[in-house]
Structures are given as C-alpha cells and as structure tokens.
Design a protein around this motif. Structure first.
Motif, PDB file in Angstrom:
ATOM      1  N   GLY A  68       1.780   1.970   2.043  1.00  7.73           N
ATOM      2  CA  GLY A  68       2.862   0.905   1.987  1.00  7.73           C
ATOM      3  C   GLY A  68       2.667   0.033   2.881  1.00  7.73           C
ATOM      4  N   ALA A  69       2.360  -0.025   3.876  1.00  7.40           N
ATOM      5  CA  ALA A  69       2.185  -0.838   5.160  1.00  7.40           C
ATOM      6  C   ALA A  69       0.722  -1.890   4.726  1.00  7.40           C
ATOM      7  N   LEU A  70      -0.229  -0.885   4.680  1.00 11.23           N
ATOM      8  CA  LEU A  70      -1.655  -1.668   4.270  1.00 11.23           C
ATOM      9  C   LEU A  70      -1.387  -2.486   2.980  1.00 11.23           C
ATOM     10  N   GLY A  71      -0.504  -1.826   1.988  1.00 11.42           N
ATOM     11  CA  GLY A  71      -0.604  -2.407   0.541  1.00 11.42           C
ATOM     12  C   GLY A  71       0.212  -4.084   0.906  1.00 11.42           C
ATOM     13  N   LEU A  72       1.231  -3.887   1.662  1.00 13.41           N
ATOM     14  CA  LEU A  72       2.065  -5.106   1.801  1.00 13.41           C
ATOM     15  C   LEU A  72       1.223  -6.203   2.524  1.00 13.41           C
ATOM     16  N   LEU A  73       0.415  -5.574   3.408  1.00 13.37           N
ATOM     17  CA  LEU A  73      -0.705  -6.568   4.172  1.00 13.37           C
ATOM     18  C   LEU A  73      -1.646  -7.154   3.242  1.00 13.37           C
ATOM     19  N   GLY A  74      -2.307  -6.435   2.385  1.00 12.46           N
ATOM     20  CA  GLY A  74      -3.085  -6.904   1.436  1.00 12.46           C
ATOM     21  C   GLY A  74      -2.606  -7.666   0.563  1.00 12.46           C
ATOM     22  N   ILE A  75      -1.484  -7.436   0.021  1.00 12.51           N
ATOM     23  CA  ILE A  75      -0.944  -8.436  -0.983  1.00 12.51           C
ATOM     24  C   ILE A  75      -0.507  -9.707  -0.449  1.00 12.51           C
ATOM     25  N   TRP A  76       0.146  -9.618   0.761  1.00 15.03           N
ATOM     26  CA  TRP A  76       0.230 -10.831   1.498  1.00 15.03           C
ATOM     27  C   TRP A  76      -0.955 -11.659   1.696  1.00 15.03           C
ATOM     28  N   LEU A  77      -2.036 -11.021   2.170  1.00 18.04           N
ATOM     29  CA  LEU A  77      -3.352 -11.953   2.273  1.00 18.04           C
ATOM     30  C   LEU A  77      -3.790 -12.328   0.914  1.00 18.04           C
ATOM     31  N   ALA A  78      -3.727 -11.812  -0.021  1.00 16.60           N
ATOM     32  CA  ALA A  78      -4.143 -12.096  -1.582  1.00 16.60           C
ATOM     33  C   ALA A  78      -3.124 -13.289  -2.029  1.00 16.60           C
ATOM     34  N   ALA A 124      -9.177 -13.799   0.942  1.00 23.43           N
ATOM     35  CA  ALA A 124      -9.130 -12.872  -0.295  1.00 23.43           C
ATOM     36  C   ALA A 124     -10.246 -11.705   0.024  1.00 23.43           C
ATOM     37  N   ALA A 125     -11.178 -11.886   0.871  1.00 20.86           N
ATOM     38  CA  ALA A 125     -12.184 -10.865   1.317  1.00 20.86           C
ATOM     39  C   ALA A 125     -11.181  -9.711   2.070  1.00 20.86           C
ATOM     40  N   LEU A 126     -10.523 -10.263   3.098  1.00 19.83           N
ATOM     41  CA  LEU A 126      -9.811  -9.328   3.809  1.00 19.83           C
ATOM     42  C   LEU A 126      -8.835  -8.625   2.998  1.00 19.83           C
ATOM     43  N   SER A 127      -8.290  -9.261   2.510  1.00 14.80           N
ATOM     44  CA  SER A 127      -7.365  -8.659   1.154  1.00 14.80           C
ATOM     45  C   SER A 127      -8.009  -7.400   0.135  1.00 14.80           C
ATOM     46  N   MET A 128      -8.983  -7.907   0.134  1.00 10.16           N
ATOM     47  CA  MET A 128      -9.622  -6.741  -0.950  1.00 10.16           C
ATOM     48  C   MET A 128     -10.339  -5.602  -0.020  1.00 10.16           C
ATOM     49  N   ALA A 129     -10.545  -5.909   1.124  1.00  5.60           N
ATOM     50  CA  ALA A 129     -11.183  -4.709   2.108  1.00  5.60           C
ATOM     51  C   ALA A 129      -9.935  -3.890   2.264  1.00  5.60           C
ATOM     52  N   VAL A 130      -8.807  -4.303   2.717  1.00  3.94           N
ATOM     53  CA  VAL A 130      -7.767  -3.825   3.248  1.00  3.94           C
ATOM     54  C   VAL A 130      -7.337  -2.658   2.040  1.00  3.94           C
TER      55      VAL A 130
END
Length: 308
Positions: free
Chosen positions: A43-53, A98-104
């Motif tokens: 969940g925490a990583l998901g929120l980070l990735g969604i925020w980055l995207a 976008a790249a950081l989001s997809m990696a996370v």
C-alpha cells in the motif's frame, strides 16, 4: 527553493492530493480490518507510485497545454507559461517521474497495478490532453475514465485483483468518481467560459451554452445520487455511509438546482468548490464506515453475493 517550487507547481499538487486520497480509500476498502505487514508495504509503495504517476501526468498536461494556458487567466501563472521552467525541462521531469513510478509499482507492488497506472497516465496526459480536450465538448466525460481510475489502482495494489468482487467493488468506486467529474468540471467551465472560448477549447458552456450546461450538471448530479447509493445496495458499505452520502447528495442537488438560476456569476465556483468537499467527504464516509462495520455490524439489505 524557488526552482523546487516551480517543479512542485508542475505536478498540480492539490489535484494530485485528491487523486492519492481516493486511491488510499480504495486500498483501505480492499482489506478486511487492518492491513498485515505485506499489505501495508504494498500500500505504501502503491501510494508512492500512484503519486509519481499522477504528478508526471500533470506535468505532461501542462507541457501540452502551455499554449492554451497562456490565454487563460486561471493558468497564465503556470511555470512553463511564465518561462520559469522550459518545455524540455518539464518533459525530462515528467519522464523521470513516470519511470520512477513504473519501477516502484512493477518491482515493489505488482504488475497489474503498474499496467493500470500506466494506462491511466497515458489516458489523461495524452488521450485527454492532446486529443479529446480539443476535439469534443464531451472531452471531460470520455477523459474522465482516466481520472476516475485511482480507487481501482489502490485496490489493485493491495489485492492484485485476484477475485471477481475485487473488480466489482473497485469499479463501483471508479463509477462514482467518473459520474462526479462532469458536474464538478462543468461548474468551473461555466465560470471560466470566456477563457475557454479565447483559447478555442470546446468546453460544453462554449459550444452549447451556459443554460444547457446547467441542466447537464443537474442531470449528472441526479445520476450521481443514484450511483452513490449502490455501495449500500451491494453491501459494500453500511448505513453510516448511506446516511452521510444522502446528506452530501442533498447538498449537491441543491447547488445544482440553484445553479439553474444562480444568485450571481460566482455561484458556479461555489458549486465547484462544494463538489471537491463532496468527493473528499463521500470517500471519507466510505472509509469510516468500513472501519465501523466490524464494531457495529452491517444491517443486511440485499444479499447480492448469494445471488446466482
């Protein structure tokens, strides 16, 4: 710090905050009770990735809309328009996010969340911004699909969407945001219709007139009222949510009805501002109800899970 502020403004932080909040509610509703350690991690990583995207999509939106933004009082201050960030800098910044989001999301959460988030990013940043916004007055309706996705992304992050009810309940949250989007945005478009006309963007008040748009806002608000009852009907939520939703719906209906003959020109912005509070409070009621149910117990209404 000034440079940091310019890049921060590129991400539309207030809009992104609402996106992340709806994703967080989707995550919480996907879990019975408190999350375990693995669910909390995803969940925490998901929120980070969604925020980055979402931040990347916002930056791309500003990059592609810079010509339009320059002609509108509401957006003329934005970093690219004002020259504080160059188009190349904005593009690099957006691609890095976008790249950081997809990696996370891919390596830290799961593939389906990464794929759905990427599709949402492309849908908003490219399909809506580059094509739909300039092509049809139904731009916000069609493009709203991408903007309504965050609850689904949050749900997918903690569940991997393995069960049929994962999809059904998550998509119900998406439906709520999807139906909410037109009356929310059209209220703003009414107030800013001169800006959109000057920028030659075919928003509904520009192409079909203000009166027609007002009626469309009322019709969508009625539809939204019906949609927000569905979580209770399918036993996804309980009476606490239902009561809160009906109170919020009554307020939105009052604003939409009053907008047909508003007391002043600024009333459309009051409708717009209420719509933001409405969505935050509605998802807040969903979240509170989800945590209250184990204590109070749901009142059975329609046992749809047993049907068929």
């Amino acid at each position: 710090m000034s440079a940091v502020r310019q890049y921060w403004d590129l991400t539309k932080p207030r809009v992104v905050a609402l996106i992340v909040f709806t994703a967080l509610v989707g995550m919480c509703l996907a879990v019975d009770g408190l999350p375990d350690a693995e669910q909390a991690r995803r969940g925490a990583l998901g929120l980070l990735g969604i925020w980055l995207a979402a931040s990347s999509a916002a930056a791309i939106n500003q990059l592609l809309d810079s010509r339009i933004d320059a002609k509108m009082a509401r957006t003329a201050w934005r970093p690219i328009v004002s020259g504080r960030v160059t188009p190349l800098q904005a593009l690099v910044f957006a691609l890095v996010l976008a790249a950081l989001s997809m990696a996370v999301l891919w390596f830290g959460v799961n593939g389906i969340t990464a794929a759905l988030t990427f599709a949402s990013l492309i849908g908003y940043a490219v399909v809506y911004t580059a094509f739909l916004k300039r092509a049809t007055p139904q731009n916000i309706v069609i493009g709203g699909i991408a903007g309504a996705a965050p609850p689904l992304l949050g749900w997918a992050a903690v569940t991997g969407m393995r069960g049929e009810w994962d999809w059904a309940h998550a998509l119900l949250l998406v439906l709520i945001v999807f139906v909410w989007t037109p009356p929310h945005f059209w209220a703003l478009a009414i107030f800013r219709r001169a800006d959109y006309a000057r920028a030659m963007v075919p928003m509904l008040p520009v192409t079909h007139g203000v009166e027609y748009t007002r009626w469309q806002i009322l019709l969508y608000t009625v539809l939204l009222t019906a949609v927000t009852v569905l979580p209770r009907l399918v036993e996804m939520s309980g009476d606490f949510y239902l009561i809160g939703a009906l109170v919020l719906d009554a307020g939105f209906l009052w604003y939409a009805w009053k907008l047909l003959d508003p007391p002043d020109e600024f009333f459309a912005m009051r409708v717009f501002n209420y719509s933001i509070v409405y969505l935050m409070a509605l998802f807040g009621f969903l979240l509170l109800d989800h945590w209250l149910l184990p204590v109070l117990g749901p009142a059975p209404l329609l046992p749809l899970r047993a049907v068929g």
